[in-house]
Write an enzyme that holds these catalytic residues in place. Sequence first.
Site, PDB file in Angstrom:
ATOM      1  CB  ILE A  94      -0.849  -0.107   1.251  1.00 56.81           C
ATOM      2  CG1 ILE A  94      -1.850  -1.098   1.409  1.00 56.81           C
ATOM      3  CG2 ILE A  94      -1.818   1.181   0.988  1.00 56.81           C
ATOM      4  CD1 ILE A  94      -2.426  -1.542   2.630  1.00 56.81           C
ATOM      5  CB  CYS A  95       1.511   3.849  -2.382  1.00 57.27           C
ATOM      6  SG  CYS A  95       2.373   5.246  -2.706  1.00 57.27           S
TER       7      CYS A  95
END
Length: 444
Positions: free
Chosen positions: A380-381
């Site tokens: 996840i960014c």
Amino acid sequence: ARRLPLLPPARSSTLALLLPCLVSAVALSSTHAAASTSPQSFRSAGVRACVGARPPAGESLILRLRGGATNAAAKAPPSQVGKVGGLIGNVMGMGGASSASVGRMAALRAEMQGKLPGEAKDRKLMYFLTQGPKFFLNPYTYIMRYIRGTELLVSTAVMYCQVHSAEDKPIEDIKAFLASPGPEGLSMTPGEITEALYRSGLDAGSAADAAEKVGASMADFADEEDEELKQFTDKISKGGTTKGGGKVHKLATQKWTGSSGNVVKRLQKELITIQGTGAYEVELVNDNIFEWYVTLEGSKGSFYENEKFKLRFKFDSTYPQEPPAVTFLAKVPGWPMPEVPGPATGKCPTQAVGAEWPARWGPRKHHCPIHPHVYTNGNICLSTIYDDWSPAFSVESVCQSLISMMASAKEKNPPADNEMHLDATGISDNAKKIKGWDFHDAEA
């Protein structure tokens, strides 16, 4: 008299498009082989980019996609471009490393050859089969691995793993050597390390070590309840909802006798709060207080309405001073895979009834939300679980941030650099080790 073109117009335009690519490829081959740079030094650039991130000044996009080069290589003098030696080096399978690295690997292989245990086997075929037919039946796979030098690198790492595991060297030390830049290591990406461990047979040992640690953590819980936690549970449960049922895991109130007592008590209180109020569905993986699965539901009116996803939280002794490792589960045990191309019947929780799976999402099935900031391996960014983490944050606040991130999405598509990210990180779920994220929190 009119001068005739050398090629018909259609073919001329095609050649005009392809010629710069060919020139760039030759230039890349020459500069990359000529520069004494480590493969790891720029492969991580693929991880750094999130959505639509541009290479910094002086970095070539083709270098980023290929990996293994640095700015120094990208800015090599024109005199180096076109050297036949660099191109020959790539064709001979040394494209993924400099000539110095290849020499170092050859010396390491010669050293390991005489130390290999008699029962040592390379599970290369088995690994290729586990990657699916689109991997092991694709000629492009073998060509690119040969050109990049991936096979030479990984097979060397397999020998190193087998020799040193037989000498009872800790697996963490082995991983550290594989990941370290040369000359202290082999400069391998997480994906290459995962492959090397699998092919050498060390992945099974890692699973056994993890199971042993879980058993040890269970043994550190006393049979009696912690009075402070029991009172905290009674207070929280008054606001319980039918969603969570107000039921709290048995370990949430038990007294902890092991080390990192403050960390465990913090986790117990967070678990009591979430389960006692029914905010989210939480389960402890194998009754391990240091690993949680949390189920998220898409917000009403968003792209993810009537869809569910599972998050994995992995904690260690640094929590909450440091963030936990947070990833979406790419394959949730017991859940059917998404129906491609649809329309979905609702059997898979990550797909709303009637949902389609367009071709632009790719053929790879997974249980992650289709979102510009969520990679298909679960990474996840999101800055709050990396650089912008605060000890004041909690599991519940992270879940709220992710739901908000999904609700604000302007499109339902995977990240633009998804394939490049997977090539750099592999299937590893330890997102905390990924460095250099380029966050675009304002974009979705």
